[in-house]
Structure formats: C-alpha cells, structure tokens
Motif scaffolding. Sequence first.
Motif, mmCIF file in Angstrom:
data_model
loop_
_atom_site.group_PDB
_atom_site.id
_atom_site.type_symbol
_atom_site.label_atom_id
_atom_site.label_comp_id
_atom_site.label_asym_id
_atom_site.label_seq_id
_atom_site.Cartn_x
_atom_site.Cartn_y
_atom_site.Cartn_z
ATOM 1 N N MET A 1 2.194 -4.165 2.943
ATOM 2 C CA MET A 1 2.528 -3.200 3.979
ATOM 3 C C MET A 1 1.710 -1.922 3.759
ATOM 4 O O MET A 1 1.617 -1.411 2.657
ATOM 5 C CB MET A 1 4.019 -2.887 3.917
ATOM 6 C CG MET A 1 4.482 -1.993 5.018
ATOM 7 S SD MET A 1 6.275 -1.989 5.102
ATOM 8 C CE MET A 1 6.578 -0.263 5.129
ATOM 9 N N ALA A 2 1.122 -1.410 4.836
ATOM 10 C CA ALA A 2 0.291 -0.215 4.739
ATOM 11 C C ALA A 2 1.162 1.020 4.515
ATOM 12 O O ALA A 2 2.240 1.151 5.090
ATOM 13 C CB ALA A 2 -0.531 -0.041 6.007
ATOM 14 N N ARG A 3 0.658 1.903 3.670
ATOM 15 C CA ARG A 3 1.370 3.165 3.439
ATOM 16 C C ARG A 3 1.112 4.095 4.618
ATOM 17 O O ARG A 3 -0.003 4.180 5.118
ATOM 18 C CB ARG A 3 0.864 3.834 2.161
ATOM 19 C CG ARG A 3 1.162 3.033 0.917
ATOM 20 C CD ARG A 3 0.678 3.747 -0.315
ATOM 21 N NE ARG A 3 -0.789 3.749 -0.329
ATOM 22 C CZ ARG A 3 -1.522 4.347 -1.250
ATOM 23 N NH1 ARG A 3 -0.947 5.020 -2.214
ATOM 24 N NH2 ARG A 3 -2.835 4.295 -1.209
ATOM 25 N N GLU A 4 2.145 4.790 5.036
ATOM 26 C CA GLU A 4 2.003 5.747 6.126
ATOM 27 C C GLU A 4 2.554 7.090 5.686
ATOM 28 O O GLU A 4 3.549 7.158 4.967
ATOM 29 C CB GLU A 4 2.733 5.262 7.381
ATOM 30 C CG GLU A 4 2.064 4.065 8.020
ATOM 31 C CD GLU A 4 2.664 3.734 9.370
ATOM 32 O OE1 GLU A 4 3.212 4.640 10.031
ATOM 33 O OE2 GLU A 4 2.586 2.561 9.754
ATOM 34 N N LEU A 5 1.905 8.132 6.146
ATOM 35 C CA LEU A 5 2.341 9.495 5.840
ATOM 36 C C LEU A 5 3.095 10.049 7.051
ATOM 37 O O LEU A 5 2.723 9.773 8.193
ATOM 38 C CB LEU A 5 1.122 10.370 5.532
ATOM 39 C CG LEU A 5 0.334 9.945 4.300
ATOM 40 C CD1 LEU A 5 -1.044 10.594 4.282
ATOM 41 C CD2 LEU A 5 1.112 10.305 3.051
ATOM 42 N N ASP A 40 -11.807 11.541 10.941
ATOM 43 C CA ASP A 40 -11.681 10.481 9.942
ATOM 44 C C ASP A 40 -12.515 10.773 8.704
ATOM 45 O O ASP A 40 -13.219 9.920 8.189
ATOM 46 C CB ASP A 40 -12.041 9.113 10.524
ATOM 47 C CG ASP A 40 -11.014 8.628 11.535
ATOM 48 O OD1 ASP A 40 -9.859 9.096 11.462
ATOM 49 O OD2 ASP A 40 -11.351 7.793 12.374
ATOM 50 N N GLN A 41 -12.432 12.004 8.259
ATOM 51 C CA GLN A 41 -13.175 12.415 7.061
ATOM 52 C C GLN A 41 -12.261 12.343 5.848
ATOM 53 O O GLN A 41 -11.142 12.849 5.873
ATOM 54 C CB GLN A 41 -13.722 13.823 7.245
ATOM 55 C CG GLN A 41 -14.771 14.166 6.213
ATOM 56 C CD GLN A 41 -15.528 15.414 6.596
ATOM 57 O OE1 GLN A 41 -14.941 16.382 7.052
ATOM 58 N NE2 GLN A 41 -16.828 15.388 6.412
ATOM 59 N N ALA A 42 -12.753 11.715 4.797
ATOM 60 C CA ALA A 42 -11.976 11.591 3.565
ATOM 61 C C ALA A 42 -11.847 12.949 2.894
ATOM 62 O O ALA A 42 -12.741 13.794 2.991
ATOM 63 C CB ALA A 42 -12.649 10.600 2.619
ATOM 64 N N ALA A 73 -7.003 4.535 4.261
ATOM 65 C CA ALA A 73 -8.026 3.519 4.481
ATOM 66 C C ALA A 73 -8.402 3.040 3.088
ATOM 67 O O ALA A 73 -9.202 3.677 2.404
ATOM 68 C CB ALA A 73 -9.232 4.087 5.217
ATOM 69 N N GLY A 74 -7.746 1.982 2.644
ATOM 70 C CA GLY A 74 -7.899 1.566 1.253
ATOM 71 C C GLY A 74 -7.237 2.602 0.368
ATOM 72 O O GLY A 74 -6.089 2.967 0.570
ATOM 73 N N THR A 75 -8.008 3.141 -0.573
ATOM 74 C CA THR A 75 -7.456 4.174 -1.459
ATOM 75 C C THR A 75 -7.755 5.587 -0.967
ATOM 76 O O THR A 75 -7.250 6.545 -1.519
ATOM 77 C CB THR A 75 -8.015 4.016 -2.882
ATOM 78 O OG1 THR A 75 -9.439 4.106 -2.833
ATOM 79 C CG2 THR A 75 -7.601 2.682 -3.488
#
Length: 117
Positions: A1-5, A40-42, A73-75
Amino acid sequence: MARELPHPEVTTLSLDTVLAALADPVRREIIAQLSQGHDDQACIAFELPVSKSTSTHHFRVLREAGLITQRYAGTAILNTLRRQDVDTRFPGLLGAVIDAECLARDRSATEPRTGDA
C-alpha cells in the motif's frame, strides 16, 4: 500500500496559517522555486541554506498550511505548488508573495557584496 501524506482541503485553508508559513524566507524560496514550473520536485533538489532535518520541517509546514502537495515516488517525496487551490481560497495572495520573493532575489543577486572592490 502506498504511503500518503495528509493535506488540508481547500475550504479549510486558514489565512493565518498560510501567512505564518510564508513568513519564513526559506519557505518563500521553496514556493518561488516551485512556481517557476518545477512541479513534482524532490526535496533533495532544493538548495537550501539549512540542514536536511530543518528542510524537512519547512516542507511539512508548507504542506500542512495547504501551500504544497507532497507525494511519495519510491523513497523520494515530490512537491507541487497548490497554486490553483490557494488562489481559489485567497485570490492574488500567492502571486503577490511569489512576485515579491523573486524581486527580492533579483535585487540581492545584483547588489555588490560588502568588501568587494
């Protein structure tokens, strides 16, 4: 399951919370950078004058104020400016802050440094 904030809904954005988040120059720099089309900038892509843990704090404050969205998005955590949402709730506010921040950045880049000959 994807983590969501968690992100606040547009209707719950508080002017006091948004202004408090924008009061810090590091957070305004993040907002200005995201406004330049860098969605979408890390977090690691930002060159900020603070430690990694302090940087993480600044991104959390911006997310909790409703100014940015963050998603895994991944880590990596990718950041996007919530310009349309903020403009819906507080028309013109974000644009004025971004314009002022970019103007201040441009001025500081052209001012001679103390001690330069």
